[in-house]
Each structure stands twice: as structure tokens, then as C-alpha cells.
Design a protein around this motif. Structure first.
Motif, PDB file in Angstrom:
ATOM      1  N   PRO A 180       0.714  -1.317   0.089  1.00 44.97           N
ATOM      2  CA  PRO A 180       0.178   0.024   0.162  1.00 44.97           C
ATOM      3  C   PRO A 180       0.790   1.391   0.224  1.00 44.97           C
ATOM      4  N   TYR A 181       1.990   1.229   0.246  1.00 44.09           N
ATOM      5  CA  TYR A 181       2.814   2.419   0.324  1.00 44.09           C
ATOM      6  C   TYR A 181       3.766   2.828  -0.698  1.00 44.09           C
ATOM      7  N   THR A 182       3.813   2.138  -2.032  1.00 39.01           N
ATOM      8  CA  THR A 182       4.592   2.772  -3.081  1.00 39.01           C
ATOM      9  C   THR A 182       3.655   2.433  -4.418  1.00 39.01           C
ATOM     10  N   THR A 183       3.734   3.366  -5.468  1.00 38.91           N
ATOM     11  CA  THR A 183       3.188   3.205  -6.765  1.00 38.91           C
ATOM     12  C   THR A 183       4.339   2.766  -7.527  1.00 38.91           C
ATOM     13  N   PHE A 184       5.446   2.609  -7.344  1.00 39.23           N
ATOM     14  CA  PHE A 184       6.626   2.244  -7.919  1.00 39.23           C
ATOM     15  C   PHE A 184       6.777   0.858  -8.533  1.00 39.23           C
TER      16      PHE A 184
END
Length: 551
Positions: A180-184
Motif C-alpha cells: 500500500p505504500y508505493t506506486t513504483f
């Protein structure tokens, strides 16, 4: 009275020194990713990798590694160390001390499988072929164990490898999809019946393989960490870390922070530790900060070396959704940048060892898993894919050797070496293909081993001091080292070579059949029902039979 006090003081100091020496030594094993020996200045190659991959002699792309240079010369570094040609089989060799005829990890695309149901199979895990993995050996010796970085283990059972704690960056099936913490992340999707590869951060289609970031804004998972009440949990997992996590968070920094914290905790409890750091640095990856530029090795935070110390520039990346500015705080892309950052990280390990006063009781090993991408990785030609750097630094130990060592060493040798250091005896009936190099470092032994070996699928690579056979069945005279570390002369007429080279070839040919079991892998020492990917196996057999009929 004065003499009595003097005697007591001398006795106390002597006892303290003996007590320190009797402690089990800590071990830090840094296993870097996709770095050929030629990339490091200590190997004196005149050719290395430019930012887009390939070959260059442009000095601006030659790595600067003053810290690694220093510990290599103060400790030892091996002129000819071999791994396998690509990640999975090399990591299998490291963890097991064995070759693929036992662990069955022949190449990234050729890994043994076993039945898990009537119609289902799964990757044959190393803890099934080799129940005594490198982490288990350390535990058996009374060590606390920690694994940080890339896993590449092809399954979810990360607790089975002998490590009490872990901090993992992307590179394992468990670390996919729902962070849930990165869109990379680069993901393969279906749209209008077509498969597309999309950068989730920008929403744009890209030309690369699916992956989650292990560099900027990384995907990180904790295993059995003190800050968590779960076996596995995504990081950031605390109020402070969640507040600080951003596009400026750099994965290798996260890994090292957790590693140094582990060292502190174990030294505080007076517990010997084995720290296995499988860094991503050296591995290519999608550049989320410059998604349209096609960079092979994304830039790192800028570090500068002056007066024997590194200074790091704090990253100041701004922007969002694929449109970013680095504002002069990130290096240019390239292998040279990755190696410099590894050098910086090694300096932080050394600094922490001094701070914790364990410098004289810690052994640091630095090596890599295979050749550089775009040059040697996945190649079975000559020794392009297998020739890797190998450094051992242990200032508190009386090594009988110093600096460059013109010996042959194999990554499988690390396993029995660590077993010897931690005081664990490997049973005689448990086959190990590696040989401990500890006697070579600590006695007057002049040679480590007669030959080294590697593999890729159904091909074998082997060399002695003067002769090498590559995976394309060509033989080379390697008695003299060329300036690029690779341009050895092919032996075309064996009647023209010295007798000692002929003798070495004869001995090497006797070694190969024992390990040449790729074609018969389903009948090897796997569990009942074990199989290889059938199509690949049949294809390889067909090609081999064609060659036999042709000659």
C-alpha cells in the motif's frame, strides 16, 4: 605491593585479550548483484561497462572504490573467483555449497520442479534438496542470523532458510502486488485482449519486465522484526517511518539501516551474528525517476569521498506520477555509480564495526553473484558470466596472505568456510562441492583448489590454473591474463601446447561427468514425482543428439 598490582593489571589485560579472541567472530557477507570482476579497479581491467551496457575504456565510467580497494589490499582479494552465470543458480550455490546436480537450479529459466498434487508442480526449493543451508549452519554454530536485501528464492517460505529475521526488497513472489505504500511498480495487464506492461506510477505503457522498485520509493517487507508483531509485514510500519517514507527513500539505504540496527542489537546482547546482505546494487532496474529515458542502472544518491571519508548528499527529488526532478542530488545512471554507492555502504559497515568495538572480531566478505548485465550475465562464453570480485577483510585475524591472491575460488567455497569459522562439522555423508578457504588464509598453504566449476542449463564451464573450457565447448589457454580479463587465446591444435596444459585438460575432463546430470534431472536425488520443465529438457536433449550425430 607495586609489583603485585602490576602483575594483576598485566594478568587482567591478558585475560581480556584472550577472552576477546575466544569469542565467536561475527560474519558480514555482502553478496552484490550482477557485478563482473572487471568493473572494480583492483582487478586492473582496461575495459568496463558504460551506462547503457556493453564495453568501454572511457575513464569517466571506471568505478571509484577507495574503501573496497583499501580492504582488498589490507585483507585479501582473489584473482579468479567464479559464481554461476545468473542470479538463481549462484544464490543456490552460495546457500548450499553445492552444484546444480544436487540443488537442481541450473539457470533462472531451468529450475527443478516437484509434484504438489496430481496435476500441479512447484519450484523445487533449496531447503528440500539441502536441509543444511548456510543460515542453518550459522544457527547450529550459535549465531543469530539476519538476511537483508534481494531473495530470489522462487517461493514464499522465507522462514525455512535459517534466518531469524529478514528485511526483503522486491525480488520474491511474496513481495508483489498489494504493497500500500508505493506506486513504483511495473505490472503486466490485459487490455482489449492484449498484454501490456504498464508503469503504475505514471499509468504509461513501458518496455521492460514486470517489477517492483528496489531502489527509489522501494517495496520492503519485514520478517520477524522486533518492530512488528507479525511474521511478515510491509514497511514502513511505524508512525515515524510512515511519515518519512517518500520518493526520496532509497532502498539500499533502508537495507543498510536495518542491517546496522541488527548489529547494534546483537552486540548489546553479546551475541555473535551472521549478517547476509544480498544487495540489489549492481542489478539493472526500471528508472522510475526517469521512466522514458531507458536507463539501465538508475542513479543513486550522490556521495563524495574526501580525506578518507564519504559525505552523502541528501536526496531532494520532487514531482509525482512519472514526472520527477532530482535537483542535482542524484548521480548519473551507470554501473560506476552503483559501485561507488556500494563502496560508501562498506565504509558505513566499517565505521559501525569500530563504533561497536568489534572490528577485531568481525570477518567481512564482499563478492557478487554473476557477471554484469549487458556483458557477462547469463553468458556461458569463456568466463564472462562467472568471473566475480571476491574480498575478505578481517583485521583482527592473522592472515598469512595479503592483497591479491592468484588462486582459484568458487562461490560454493563460502559455505564450508563459514561452517569452519562457526565451528560446525558437516557430516561426511552430506555432499558439499565447495572447499573451505580458511586454511589457505590462516596457514602456509600455497594453493586453494585445483579447479573451479560453473554451469548454465545443460552446459558446463570449468577451469584449472592454465586451461579453461567454456559452455560452448571451446578450450582456452588461460596461463596469461589479458588486459580485458577475457580475451584468452582459443586452443585449436592440442599438439602445439605444453604438456602441463594437456595434463590439466585431461584431469578436467574426468571431473565433468559427475556433475553432467541436467538431462537426467528427473531421476536425480529429488522427491518422488520431481520433474523439470519438460519442453526445455526435451529441446536441449534434441539439440545435443543433433550435435552427436553431426560429428
Amino acid at each position: 605491593m607495586f609489583k603485585y598490582i602490576q602483575f594483576i593489571l598485566i594478568f587482567a589485560v591478558t585475560f581480556s585479550v584472550l577472552a576477546q579472541k575466544s569469542k565467536k567472530p561475527n560474519i558480514i557477507l555482502i553478496y552484490a548483484d550482477d557485478i563482473s570482476a572487471r568493473e572494480m579497479p583492483i582487478y586492473k581491467s582496461d575495459t568496463w561497462s558504460p551506462p547503457k551496457g556493453g564495453n568501454t575504456q572511457d575513464m569517466k565510467y571506471r568505478a571509484q572504490t577507495p574503501v573496497l580497494d583499501n580492504i582488498a589490499n589490507e585483507g585479501v582479494f582473489v584473482k579468479t573467483a567464479w559464481a554461476a552465470v545468473v542470479c538463481s543458480p549462484s544464490r543456490a550455490m552460495m546457500m548450499t555449497g553445492r552444484y546444480a546436480h544436487i540443488h537442481k537450479w541450473w539457470a533462472n529459466s531451468d529450475i527443478g520442479r516437484y509434484s504438489i498434487g496430481k496435476k500441479k508442480t512447484a519450484t523445487y526449493p533449496l531447503f528440500k534438496s539441502s536441509p543444511k543451508l548456510i543460515g542453518h549452519i550459522a544457527q547450529e554454530g550459535g549465531y543469530k542470523t539476519f538476511w537483508v536485501g534481494k531473495t530470489q528464492m522462487r517461493n514464499d517460505d522465507l522462514e525455512e532458510y535459517g534466518f531469524e529475521e529478514g528485511v526483503f526488497t522486491a525480488g520474491n513472489v511474496r513481495l508483489a502486488g498489494d504493497n500500500p505504500y508505493t506506486t513504483f511498480q511495473v505490472e503486466q495487464i490485459k487490455k482489449d485482449g492484449k498484454k501490456l506492461v504498464v508503469n503504475n506510477d505514471s499509468g504509461e505503457e513501458v518496455v521492460t519486465y514486470p517489477q517492483s522498485s528496489w531502489y527509489w520509493k522501494p517495496q520492503v517487507m519485514l520478517m520477524n522484526h522486533p518492530t512488528s508483531n507479525k511474521k511478515f509485514e510491509w514497511w514502513p510500519n511505524t508512525k515515524k517511518s510512515k511519515k518519512e517514507f517518500s520518493v526520496n527513500t532509497y532502498g539500499p539505504d533502508v537495507e543498510l539501516d536495518f542491517a546496522l540496527d541488527f548489529m547494534e542489537r546483537k552486540v548489546k546482547k553479546d551475541e555473535p551474528f551472521f549478517l547476509y546482505h544480498t544487495s540489489h546494487l549492481g542489478h539493472d532496474g526500471f528508472d522510475f525517476l526517469h521512466p522514458t529515458e531507458g536507463n539501465k542502472w538508475p542513479g543513486t544518491p550522490i556521495v563524495t569521498y574526501k580525506n578518507g571519508k564519504y559525505k552523502r548528499t541528501k536526496p531532494n527529488v520532487t514531482g509525482s506520477k512519472g514526472n520527477y526532478k532530482t535537483n542535482g542530488t542524484v548521480t548519473e545512471p551507470g554501473m560506476h555509480s552503483h559501485l561507488k554507492y556500494l563502496d560508501y555502504q562498506v565504509s558505513l559497515y566499517l565505521k559501525k564495526m569500530k563504533e561497536l568495538k568489534i572490528e577485531d572480531n568481525t570477518i567481512l566478505i564482499f563478492c557478487a553473484d554473476n557477471g554484469t548485465s549487458g556483458y557477462g550475465k547469463n553468458s556461458n562464453e569463456i568466463q564472462k558470466g562467472v568471473h566475480v570480485p571476491f574480498i575478505v577483510y578481517a583485521p583482527g585475524f592473522n592472515f598469512t596472505k595479503k592483497g591479491e591472491q592468484d588462486i582459484l575460488l568458487n562461490i560454493s567455497d563460502v559455505y564450508p568456510t563459514i561452517a569452519e569459522i562457526v565451528g560446525v562439522e558437516i557430516p561426511d555423508n552430506y555432499e558439499i562441492n565447495g572447499e573451505s578457504f580458511w586454511p589457505y588464509l590462516t596457514t602456509d598453504k600455497k594453493e586453494h583448489r585445483k579447479w573451479i566449476y560453473a554451469y548454465k542449463s545443460g552446459t558446463q564451464i570449468i577451469r584449472s590454473k592454465n586451461v579453461l573450457k567454456d559452455g560452448r565447448d571451446k578450450w582456452f589457454d588461460v596461463s596469461k591474463t589479458p588486459s580485458d580479463l577475457i580475451s584468452y587465446p582459443v586452443i585449436k591444435d592440442w599438439n602445439t601446447v605444453p604438456k602441463n596444459l594437456k595434463a590439466e585438460k585431461s584431469k578436467l575432463k574426468k571431473v565433468l561427468p559427475k556433475f553432467d546430470l541436467f538431462a537426467t534431472a528427473p531421476h536425480g536425488p529429488l522427491e518422488p514425482g520431481a520433474v523439470l520443465p519438460i519442453k526445455k529438457n526435451k529441446s536441449w536433449l534434441k539439440n545435443k543428439n543433433k550435435k552427436k550425430n553431426k560429428h
